[in-house]
Design an enzyme around this catalytic site. Sequence first.
Site, PDB file in Angstrom:
ATOM      1  N   GLY A  80     -62.416  69.761 -22.164  1.00 14.40           N
ATOM      2  CA  GLY A  80     -62.055  68.603 -21.452  1.00 14.40           C
ATOM      3  C   GLY A  80     -60.678  68.188 -20.267  1.00 14.40           C
ATOM      4  O   GLY A  80     -59.834  69.182 -21.226  1.00 14.40           O
ATOM      5  N   SER A 150     -49.197  63.989 -26.681  1.00 15.95           N
ATOM      6  CA  SER A 150     -49.262  64.336 -27.542  1.00 15.95           C
ATOM      7  C   SER A 150     -48.179  64.581 -28.670  1.00 15.95           C
ATOM      8  O   SER A 150     -47.146  65.412 -27.396  1.00 15.95           O
ATOM      9  CB  SER A 150     -50.346  65.441 -27.392  1.00 15.95           C
ATOM     10  OG  SER A 150     -50.137  65.681 -26.540  1.00 15.95           O
ATOM     11  N   ASP A 190     -59.718  69.761 -36.227  1.00 16.63           N
ATOM     12  CA  ASP A 190     -58.788  70.144 -35.355  1.00 16.63           C
ATOM     13  C   ASP A 190     -57.656  69.659 -35.337  1.00 16.63           C
ATOM     14  O   ASP A 190     -56.849  69.180 -34.479  1.00 16.63           O
ATOM     15  CB  ASP A 190     -59.284  70.129 -34.324  1.00 16.63           C
ATOM     16  CG  ASP A 190     -59.345  70.927 -33.380  1.00 16.63           C
ATOM     17  OD1 ASP A 190     -58.703  72.448 -32.786  1.00 16.63           O
ATOM     18  OD2 ASP A 190     -59.742  70.387 -31.619  1.00 16.63           O
TER      19      ASP A 190
END
Length: 393
Positions: A80, A150, A190
Amino acid sequence: MPKKKPTPIQLNPAPDGSAVNGTSSAETNLEALQKKLEELELDEQQRKRLEAFLTQKQKVGELKDDDFEKISELGAGNGGVVFKVSHKPSGLVMARKLIHLEIKPAIRNQIIRELQVLHECNSPYIVGFYGAFYSDGEISICMEHMDGGSLDQVLKKAGRIPEQILGKVSIAVIKGLTYLREKHKIMHRDVKPSNILVNSRGEIKLCDFGVSGQLIDSMANSFVGTRSYMSPERLQGTHYSVQSDIWSMGLSLVEMAVGRYPIPPPDAKELELMFGCQVEGDAAETPPRPRTPGRPLSSYGMDSRPPMAIFELLDYIVNEPPPKLPSGVFSLEFQDFVNKCLIKNPAERADLKQLMVHAFIKRSDAEEVDFAGWLCSTIGLNQPSTPTHAAGV
């Protein structure tokens, strides 16, 4: 110090009494939500922030494609693309993940239905969820925008992330994984630096966890990049549990501490270049890996060895000793913590409860670390007017 009884969470119903994203009886939902939030051990600041998020969320109503305006692209991965968007009706800035899937309507509806569980995932260590919907061949997942991005993006700017900062990251990841497991019976599946998000208020949150089995199945072919963080038992196709998430966390911590993905381990020369001094320990004793015949010599960070092909890498994770932190540059507690996360046999690997009382976590919990200040100076962000010390950690 004994924890004081938390003050009740105050959530004000939306002025028009409208339901959150199409759910009915908003007030009953709010009462149930208040009860759930009061079970969490939140400090005053965490409580206020969750209240503010949930109160804002009530104003959002049903999400529709037309209501969004793109601001910028935040990143791509896991099948995505994520955009920073403005939700025009509420004026809120959100992160919108778009996943393109060629699937039948029944499967699509099942994915949207399964994603609704995210409405109940309210924790200071989990990225907030506004809603999910389908339009024009794409599933949209709308989340809280984390302005620090992130940790893989932060790592690129920082080069390496200091141990004290990683202590606060470890606490948040353990608490986030514990919340998912205990309150929702969910595994993350994940854990990696790109799925740990941070912001200028000093918050550290997990995103992109495996809440929809159908979405995982539908995207199975796009998970190649993630395999490099998978535990040996998962790569071998055997039964795996939350212990697998602990391996992924340990591997991520080594990567962020040394500044590159830790397999194959850096040799003595590379460690000296990384840390500017001779480094002791097993990591420095790895013999140079022979170059695959016919493959050109290419730069791999500071490592002159060529990057491994994915099959070589997965074989290494399963059959070779696990990575470890070089000694001499990190504390013994941090080294031991990572070693306990990276035990190849999941039955011997530390679990979440054991890690929460580990000496490294106890020390990190007691340390005053200005996480927000470090983050903002590292990535060039403006700090909010009320700086926080590793908020909520």
